[in-house]
Design an enzyme around this catalytic site. Structure first.
Site, PDB file in Angstrom:
ATOM      1  N   GLY A  48      -4.963  -8.597  14.867  1.00 61.13           N
ATOM      2  CA  GLY A  48      -4.252  -8.294  13.622  1.00 61.13           C
ATOM      3  C   GLY A  48      -4.370  -6.830  13.225  1.00 61.13           C
ATOM      4  CB  CYS A  49      -7.277  -4.575  13.063  1.00 63.78           C
ATOM      5  SG  CYS A  49      -8.200  -5.544  11.838  1.00 63.78           S
ATOM      6  CB  THR A  50      -4.300  -4.064  17.616  1.00 64.24           C
ATOM      7  OG1 THR A  50      -5.694  -3.938  17.934  1.00 64.24           O
ATOM      8  CG2 THR A  50      -3.465  -3.291  18.612  1.00 64.24           C
TER       9      THR A  50
END
Length: 161
Positions: A48-50
């Site tokens: 998700g952060c990527t």
């Protein structure tokens, strides 16, 4: 779930001093005169952060049209942040908040639930901070896939006056 206490729109953004991916100290004052898209995320190099970071990376030129720059904040060490930048060709600073000082100042450190377990962690929240250091907008419910579009939509609306 505990309720987070976030700074209000119109108030001065909490000041900060943190190390970026290169180990350089970065402060809120470094962004004076720019619109700062300060986004908090749980952990570098997770799916998700990527997705969220790559969306902002690909929107750098659009953000620049609104005099805006993105900066990500997580509890990761600077070395991990540099790996994240290198792996995904990120074109903006990531700040290390290992002691969660920034997370607490911005009210985003709180109780989270995952697979039935409760723990303290980073809530994925974005603050858009004006050229003068005041909070223009708070995005408490961030969707990683559309985050960059939501930021640009806010900036476009603001530009219309």
């Amino acid at each position: 779930m505990s309720t987070l206490t976030l700074p209000d729109v119109g108030t001065q953004a909490p000041d900060f001093s943190a190390l970026n991916q290169k180990g350089e100290t970065v402060t809120l004052a470094d962004y004076a005169g720019k619109v700062l898209v300060l986004y908090f995320y749980p952990k570098a190099m997770t799916p998700g952060c990527t997705t969220q970071a790559c969306g902002l990376r690909d929107s750098k030129e659009e953000l620049a049209q609104y005099n805006a720059v993105a900066v990500g904040v997580s509890p990761d060490k600077p070395a991990r942040l540099q790996k994240f930048i290198d792996r995904d060709n990120l074109n903006f600073d990531l700040l290390s908040d290992e002691e969660t000082t920034m997370c607490q100042a911005y009210g985003i450190w709180g109780l989270k639930k995952f697979m039935g377990k409760e723990y303290m962690g980073v809530n994925r929240i974005t603050f858009i901070i004006g050229e003068d250091g005041s909070i223009l907008h708070v995005m408490p419910k961030v969707k990683t896939k559309t985050h960059h579009d939501d930021v640009i939509a806010f900036l476009a609306e603001r530009a219309k006056g």
